[in-house]
Design a protein around this motif. Structure first.
Motif, PDB file in Angstrom:
ATOM      1  N   ALA A  40       4.303  -6.709  -0.900  1.00 42.28           N
ATOM      2  CA  ALA A  40       4.198  -5.255  -1.025  1.00 42.28           C
ATOM      3  C   ALA A  40       2.729  -4.859  -1.205  1.00 42.28           C
ATOM      4  CB  ALA A  40       5.001  -4.758  -2.222  1.00 42.28           C
ATOM      5  N   VAL A  41       2.447  -3.621  -0.837  1.00 44.28           N
ATOM      6  CA  VAL A  41       1.140  -3.025  -1.095  1.00 44.28           C
ATOM      7  C   VAL A  41       1.388  -1.804  -1.977  1.00 44.28           C
ATOM      8  CG1 VAL A  41      -0.929  -1.981  -0.087  1.00 44.28           C
ATOM      9  CG2 VAL A  41       0.252  -3.825   1.144  1.00 44.28           C
ATOM     10  N   LEU A  42       0.628  -1.706  -3.057  1.00 40.97           N
ATOM     11  CA  LEU A  42       0.706  -0.579  -3.980  1.00 40.97           C
ATOM     12  C   LEU A  42      -0.628   0.148  -3.944  1.00 40.97           C
ATOM     13  CD1 LEU A  42       2.124  -2.703  -6.921  1.00 40.97           C
ATOM     14  CD2 LEU A  42       3.450  -1.279  -5.349  1.00 40.97           C
ATOM     15  N   VAL A  49       0.697  -7.698  -3.202  1.00 40.51           N
ATOM     16  CA  VAL A  49       1.401  -8.795  -3.853  1.00 40.51           C
ATOM     17  C   VAL A  49       2.213  -9.586  -2.841  1.00 40.51           C
ATOM     18  CG1 VAL A  49       1.505  -7.635  -6.096  1.00 40.51           C
ATOM     19  CG2 VAL A  49       3.410  -7.393  -4.511  1.00 40.51           C
ATOM     20  N   ALA A  50       2.320 -10.863  -3.141  1.00 38.15           N
ATOM     21  CA  ALA A  50       3.178 -11.790  -2.413  1.00 38.15           C
ATOM     22  C   ALA A  50       3.978 -12.516  -3.483  1.00 38.15           C
ATOM     23  CB  ALA A  50       2.319 -12.761  -1.607  1.00 38.15           C
ATOM     24  N   PRO A  51       4.992 -13.276  -3.137  1.00 39.20           N
ATOM     25  CA  PRO A  51       5.777 -13.941  -4.169  1.00 39.20           C
ATOM     26  C   PRO A  51       4.887 -14.703  -5.170  1.00 39.20           C
ATOM     27  CG  PRO A  51       6.870 -14.157  -2.072  1.00 39.20           C
ATOM     28  CD  PRO A  51       5.517 -13.541  -1.796  1.00 39.20           C
ATOM     29  N   GLY A  52       4.896 -14.251  -6.428  1.00 34.26           N
ATOM     30  CA  GLY A  52       4.157 -14.893  -7.498  1.00 34.26           C
ATOM     31  C   GLY A  52       2.661 -14.654  -7.527  1.00 34.26           C
ATOM     32  N   GLN A  53       2.140 -13.874  -6.608  1.00 33.20           N
ATOM     33  CA  GLN A  53       0.689 -13.711  -6.508  1.00 33.20           C
ATOM     34  C   GLN A  53       0.250 -12.273  -6.365  1.00 33.20           C
ATOM     35  OE1 GLN A  53      -1.969 -16.325  -4.290  1.00 33.20           O
ATOM     36  NE2 GLN A  53      -0.128 -17.184  -3.367  1.00 33.20           N
ATOM     37  N   ALA A  90       1.640  -2.511 -12.427  1.00 32.85           N
ATOM     38  CA  ALA A  90       2.658  -2.262 -11.393  1.00 32.85           C
ATOM     39  C   ALA A  90       2.900  -3.520 -10.562  1.00 32.85           C
ATOM     40  CB  ALA A  90       2.227  -1.093 -10.501  1.00 32.85           C
ATOM     41  N   ALA A  91       1.831  -4.263 -10.264  1.00 27.46           N
ATOM     42  CA  ALA A  91       1.974  -5.498  -9.495  1.00 27.46           C
ATOM     43  C   ALA A  91       2.801  -6.521 -10.278  1.00 27.46           C
ATOM     44  CB  ALA A  91       0.596  -6.062  -9.146  1.00 27.46           C
ATOM     45  N   VAL A  92       2.513  -6.673 -11.569  1.00 24.13           N
ATOM     46  CA  VAL A  92       3.264  -7.615 -12.405  1.00 24.13           C
ATOM     47  C   VAL A  92       4.722  -7.173 -12.517  1.00 24.13           C
ATOM     48  CG1 VAL A  92       3.513  -8.488 -14.770  1.00 24.13           C
ATOM     49  CG2 VAL A  92       1.269  -8.523 -13.643  1.00 24.13           C
ATOM     50  N   ASP A  94       5.487 -16.205 -13.500  1.00 21.01           N
ATOM     51  CA  ASP A  94       4.039 -16.349 -13.631  1.00 21.01           C
ATOM     52  C   ASP A  94       3.368 -15.469 -12.580  1.00 21.01           C
ATOM     53  OD1 ASP A  94       3.716 -18.670 -15.577  1.00 21.01           O
ATOM     54  OD2 ASP A  94       5.060 -19.538 -14.066  1.00 21.01           O
ATOM     55  N   VAL A  95       2.124 -15.111 -12.849  1.00 23.75           N
ATOM     56  CA  VAL A  95       1.309 -14.401 -11.873  1.00 23.75           C
ATOM     57  C   VAL A  95       0.054 -15.233 -11.631  1.00 23.75           C
ATOM     58  CG1 VAL A  95       0.153 -12.982 -13.638  1.00 23.75           C
ATOM     59  CG2 VAL A  95       0.138 -12.239 -11.261  1.00 23.75           C
TER      60      VAL A  95
END
Length: 168
Positions: free
Chosen positions: A68-70, A84-88, A110-112, A122-123
């Protein structure tokens, strides 16, 4: 005398079609302000049209679940973004003229939240060598370096990124 508005003038929302131009602008401005010493001529050689096409694809056709892009808004203006990508957290940038106003913190939160919703515990993010401002920001947000590093060939010079992470 303070001015008050009936609606919030700062916020974060999912990117929508048409945001790719603003996201690209923010990225180029942020890189020019922050990474010129590390990236040198790479910043001047950016293909802005190709970057805008990639952001359009990321916004309109994410490669899969968990991507996603925020965007961060100051009034109606896009002043920052996170990808964001899975976990990142793949990218997080705020326009230089809007830094230290809470946009980065809102984007990271928001990303977390998005990562948690998608099941991450985890991030992880990567920090370009020499980006002391980002290191201070991430450290104050509870992330820290966890050891791995990678070297990226930019076509002009190689640069090093270090991985930062935290449990969420």
């Amino acid at each position: 005398m303070a001015l008050f508005r009936e609606t919030a003038d700062v916020s974060v929302r999912p990117a929508v079609p048409g945001d790719e131009e603003a996201v690209t602008r923010v990225q180029v401005e942020a890189w020019r302000a922050t990474h010129v010493e590390t990236l040198g001529d790479v910043v001047d050689a950016l293909d802005v049209e190709a970057m805008q096409r990639r952001w359009s694809d990321a916004i309109n056709r994410p490669p899969g679940p968990g991507f996603a892009v925020l965007v961060a808004l100051d009034g109606p203006q896009v002043v920052g973004f996170a990808a964001v990508a899975p976990g990142q957290v793949m990218a997080l940038e705020v326009s230089p003229g809007h830094r230290l106003a809470g946009h980065g913190s809102r984007l990271l939160a928001a990303a977390v939240d998005r990562l948690r919703t998608d099941g991450a515990t985890d991030v992880v993010t990567w920090v370009l060598d020499g980006d002391e401002g980002r290191e201070r920001f991430l450290s104050s947000s509870g992330l820290g370096p966890d050891g791995p590093e990678r070297s990226l060939a930019t076509g002009v010079r190689d640069v090093v990124e270090r991985r930062w992470s935290a449990a969420i």
